[in-house]
Design a protein around this motif. Structure first.
Motif, mmCIF file in Angstrom:
data_model
loop_
_atom_site.group_PDB
_atom_site.id
_atom_site.type_symbol
_atom_site.label_atom_id
_atom_site.label_comp_id
_atom_site.label_asym_id
_atom_site.label_seq_id
_atom_site.Cartn_x
_atom_site.Cartn_y
_atom_site.Cartn_z
ATOM 1 N N TYR A 1 5.345 5.465 -5.064
ATOM 2 C CA TYR A 1 5.054 5.177 -6.470
ATOM 3 C C TYR A 1 3.545 5.046 -6.594
ATOM 4 O O TYR A 1 2.945 4.206 -5.914
ATOM 5 C CB TYR A 1 5.767 3.882 -6.887
ATOM 6 N N SER A 2 2.944 5.872 -7.443
ATOM 7 C CA SER A 2 1.471 5.938 -7.475
ATOM 8 C C SER A 2 0.847 4.625 -7.958
ATOM 9 O O SER A 2 -0.309 4.343 -7.651
ATOM 10 C CB SER A 2 1.012 7.104 -8.351
ATOM 11 N N GLY A 3 1.631 3.794 -8.678
ATOM 12 C CA GLY A 3 1.094 2.522 -9.155
ATOM 13 C C GLY A 3 1.195 1.409 -8.126
ATOM 14 O O GLY A 3 0.899 0.249 -8.425
ATOM 15 N N TYR A 4 1.620 1.738 -6.917
ATOM 16 C CA TYR A 4 1.737 0.727 -5.856
ATOM 17 C C TYR A 4 0.626 0.939 -4.851
ATOM 18 O O TYR A 4 0.444 2.040 -4.333
ATOM 19 C CB TYR A 4 3.101 0.851 -5.180
ATOM 20 N N GLN B 1 -0.441 4.226 1.253
ATOM 21 C CA GLN B 1 -0.373 2.932 0.555
ATOM 22 C C GLN B 1 0.516 2.968 -0.679
ATOM 23 O O GLN B 1 0.810 1.935 -1.269
ATOM 24 C CB GLN B 1 -1.783 2.439 0.188
ATOM 25 N N ASN B 2 0.981 4.173 -1.089
ATOM 26 C CA ASN B 2 1.871 4.287 -2.247
ATOM 27 C C ASN B 2 3.356 4.217 -1.861
ATOM 28 O O ASN B 2 4.222 4.170 -2.732
ATOM 29 C CB ASN B 2 1.647 5.625 -2.979
ATOM 30 N N VAL B 3 3.664 4.255 -0.569
ATOM 31 C CA VAL B 3 5.074 4.329 -0.154
ATOM 32 C C VAL B 3 5.793 3.003 -0.397
ATOM 33 O O VAL B 3 5.330 1.947 0.017
ATOM 34 C CB VAL B 3 5.193 4.742 1.331
ATOM 35 N N ARG C 1 8.270 -0.516 4.286
ATOM 36 C CA ARG C 1 7.167 0.190 3.621
ATOM 37 C C ARG C 1 6.070 0.536 4.624
ATOM 38 O O ARG C 1 4.972 0.894 4.252
ATOM 39 C CB ARG C 1 6.588 -0.671 2.505
ATOM 40 N N ALA C 2 6.383 0.400 5.907
ATOM 41 C CA ALA C 2 5.396 0.705 6.954
ATOM 42 C C ALA C 2 5.730 2.049 7.599
ATOM 43 O O ALA C 2 6.880 2.285 8.004
ATOM 44 C CB ALA C 2 5.404 -0.394 8.016
ATOM 45 N N PHE D 1 -1.772 -3.386 3.063
ATOM 46 C CA PHE D 1 -1.479 -3.430 4.505
ATOM 47 C C PHE D 1 -1.414 -2.016 5.111
ATOM 48 O O PHE D 1 -1.530 -1.859 6.318
ATOM 49 C CB PHE D 1 -0.141 -4.127 4.763
ATOM 50 N N ALA D 2 -1.163 -1.014 4.245
ATOM 51 C CA ALA D 2 -1.013 0.365 4.744
ATOM 52 C C ALA D 2 -2.315 1.152 4.685
ATOM 53 O O ALA D 2 -2.368 2.283 5.166
ATOM 54 C CB ALA D 2 0.061 1.094 3.929
#
Ligand SMILES: *[C@@H]1O[C@H](CO)[C@@H](O)[C@H](O)[C@H]1NC(C)=O
Ligand SMILES: *[C@@H]1O[C@H](CO)[C@@H](O)[C@H](O)[C@H]1NC(C)=O
Length: 324
Positions: free
Chosen positions: A237-240, A222-224, A97-98, A244-245
């Motif tokens: 995902y917009s709810g994530y 930060q949504n990835v 997710r980075a 850290f990002a």
């Protein structure tokens, strides 16, 4: 001499085998049509010369040797000339997710993707200037020559509650990537995961889009929830909200990540989407190896393929005539 009953048995076996052959040929004809619509192939050029072009194909295994983007071909220099590319395979297509994750080689600095090679040959997504060195791959002129076309986004959701009984209406994911990969992937997800069809729209991570509706909202780093193919493709995902990002937390290309929200963490629909992207996302075909095939072998393959094509065409034609 053979006993009579053995001869007739052999005859039956031959007839059955012949029928199977015909049925398979018929299947081959419809499969050939199916492959035409279910697969994608496009050209990837590392210079304006066709000799520096390769193919990118859905379902491709990738791999093979590395190449180098040529320097100063006909005075038309690639913005990234001199860098290595290729050799990345389907086996190492998954990142984290980075941003800047999923590079099988070429990571010398985890604070920037600037100056990196292209292990999967496609260029990384860019979140605009100031985010982990992505400004190198940012701008309209650069996007115009981006392999697979300009960056875009497309939403991925489903209305098929028969196939996905537990899916929530809030499960709306967004894919980010080049135009060719996006249009292929959404069609493939419609077919395999029963996703709702949709056209891609332009990717605009820089304009502040907080006021727009969720269906047209733009993803942020930060949504990835998953990067693929040396960070050249992503699912968000917009709810994530991966803290850290966030630019404010000085992210690196191998940073940690927050857990996924409960709503999606065990989603079967998300698994289908993720697995399908991993399996079929267009990937550059292996560059020719140093040890090429002998001329005789190539001639054999060419003659064999031509003969094969003629036989299959004849077979298909014969079946077509037979069905009329
Ligand atoms: C995608 O699949 C891989 C392999 O199973 C897994 O490690 C990863 O967490 C999955 N990503 C998401 C967003 O579910
Ligand atoms: C994401 O998390 C950060 C840090 O906790 C917070 O400041 C921000 O408001 C959050 N954003 C959203 C959209 O929830």
């Amino acid at each position: 001499m053979y006993p009579h009953h053995l001869l007739s048995q052999s005859f039956v076996v031959l007839v059955v085998l012949g029928l199977i052959g015909f049925v398979q040929a018929g299947d081959g004809c419809s499969k050939a049509n199916a492959i035409r619509v279910n697969a994608l192939r496009f050209r990837l050029s590392v210079s304006p010369s066709t000799t520096d072009s390769s193919t990118v194909s859905s379902w491709s295994k990738g791999g093979g040797p590395r190449g180098m983007i040529p320097i100063n071909v006909a005075n038309l220099t690639n913005p990234f000339s001199g860098r290595e590319y290729a050799s990345g395979s389907r086996d190492n297509i998954l990142g984290t997710r980075a941003y800047g994750s999923g590079y099988p080689y070429g990571v010398s600095d985890v604070t920037t993707i600037k100056g990196r090679p292209f292990p999967h040959s496609m260029w990384p997504i860019s979140w605009g200037p100031g985010y982990l060195g992505g400004e190198e791959y940012w701008g309209d002129d650069i996007d115009l020559i981006r392999p697979g076309g300009m960056l875009g986004v497309v939403n991925v959701s489903t209305k098929d509650t028969t196939k996905w009984p537990n899916v929530s209406s809030e499960e709306v994911y967004t894919m980010i990537g080049d135009k060719e990969s996006l249009t292929f992937m959404i069609a493939d997800l419609v077919r395999i995961c029963h996703a709702t069809p949709g056209w891609p729209r332009a990717f605009d991570p820089v304009t502040n889009s907080s006021s727009s509706s969720p269906s047209s909202a733009q993803p942020k780093p930060q949504n990835v929830i998953q990067y693929y193919r040396s960070s050249s493709f992503a699912l968000s995902y917009s709810g994530y909200n991966n803290t850290f990002a966030l630019p404010s937390s000085n992210p690196t290309t191998n940073h940690d990540s927050d857990p996924l929200p409960g709503l999606i963490v065990n989603s079967a629909f998300l698994s289908c989407v993720n697995d399908t992207i991993r399996a079929s996302l267009p990937l550059m075909d292996s560059l020719p190896g140093k040890k090429g095939l002998s001329k005789g072998a190539i001639a054999g393959i060419v003659i064999g393929s031509v003969l094969g094509a003629i036989i299959v065409s004849f077979w298909c034609w014969a079946i077509y005539i037979g069905k009329k």
